[in-house]
Design an enzyme around this catalytic site. Structure first.
Site, PDB file in Angstrom:
ATOM      1  N   PRO A 126      -6.814   6.042   2.876  1.00  0.00           N
ATOM      2  CA  PRO A 126      -6.827   5.392   1.555  1.00  0.00           C
ATOM      3  C   PRO A 126      -7.360   6.244   0.395  1.00  0.00           C
ATOM      4  O   PRO A 126      -8.405   5.964  -0.181  1.00  0.00           O
ATOM      5  CB  PRO A 126      -7.716   4.169   1.802  1.00  0.00           C
ATOM      6  CG  PRO A 126      -8.675   4.624   2.853  1.00  0.00           C
ATOM      7  CD  PRO A 126      -7.877   5.521   3.750  1.00  0.00           C
ATOM      8  N   CYS A 127      -6.584   7.244   0.006  1.00  0.00           N
ATOM      9  CA  CYS A 127      -6.978   8.076  -1.127  1.00  0.00           C
ATOM     10  C   CYS A 127      -6.989   7.290  -2.436  1.00  0.00           C
ATOM     11  O   CYS A 127      -7.673   7.677  -3.387  1.00  0.00           O
ATOM     12  CB  CYS A 127      -6.078   9.298  -1.223  1.00  0.00           C
ATOM     13  SG  CYS A 127      -4.324   8.933  -1.230  1.00  0.00           S
TER      14      CYS A 127
END
Length: 159
Positions: A126-127
């Site tokens: 989850p950047c």
């Protein structure tokens, strides 16, 4: 051999890539660094790994927190892999900052930004949950409009 498949999400078409045993890519079509890990023969074919990734995306986009992560193979430098492992520890519905990651990884904010931006498996790694220290939504290879939509969907507090 690399296998690919597409997924129609509410935020645009996604391309998934896997090898026999792990997911190696998940990109919004035409995002920055799209397909960077695709460096061998590519075949469009459904695999068990891609089915797992589809199931993960179905849960995620229906507003549920997926309770599993498909097998992943993060292709990058050792430093990038270290940063991406940190991204995996950011809980659903939470955010962290580039500065916090820089402290954890003992490096500069700029280096963190470069590694986060080159994450080859968006959403699952989850950047989009990494924001600026002032709460702004700087940088996202898939576009800041998507980043905002993803954080709103997860009900993250946006500064």
């Amino acid at each position: 051999m690399t296998y690919t498949q597409s997924y129609n999400s509410p935020l645009g078409r996604i391309v998934l890539a896997s090898r026999e045993d792990a997911l190696i890519g998940l990109w919004f079509e035409s995002q920055k660094y799209f397909g960077r890990t695709l460096c061998e023969e590519v075949v469009k074919k459904e695999t068990s790994i891609l089915r797992d990734a589809h199931r993960w995306l179905d849960l995620y986009f229906s507003g549920h927190r997926p309770d599993f992560v498909p097998p992943l193979q993060l292709l990058g430098t050792p430093f990038q892999q270290q940063v991406w492992q940190q991204l995996l520890s950011i809980p659903y519905g939470a955010t962290t900052t580039y500065a916090q990651l820089a402290l954890t990884c003992h490096t500069s904010v700029r280096a963190i930004g470069g590694a986060v931006g080159r994450n080859p498996i968006s959403l699952i790694v989850p950047c989009h949950r990494v924001i600026a220290s002032d709460g702004s939504l700087t940088g996202y290879a898939g576009g800041t409009d998507r980043k905002k939509a993803l954080l709103e969907m997860e009900q993250c507090l946006i500064g």
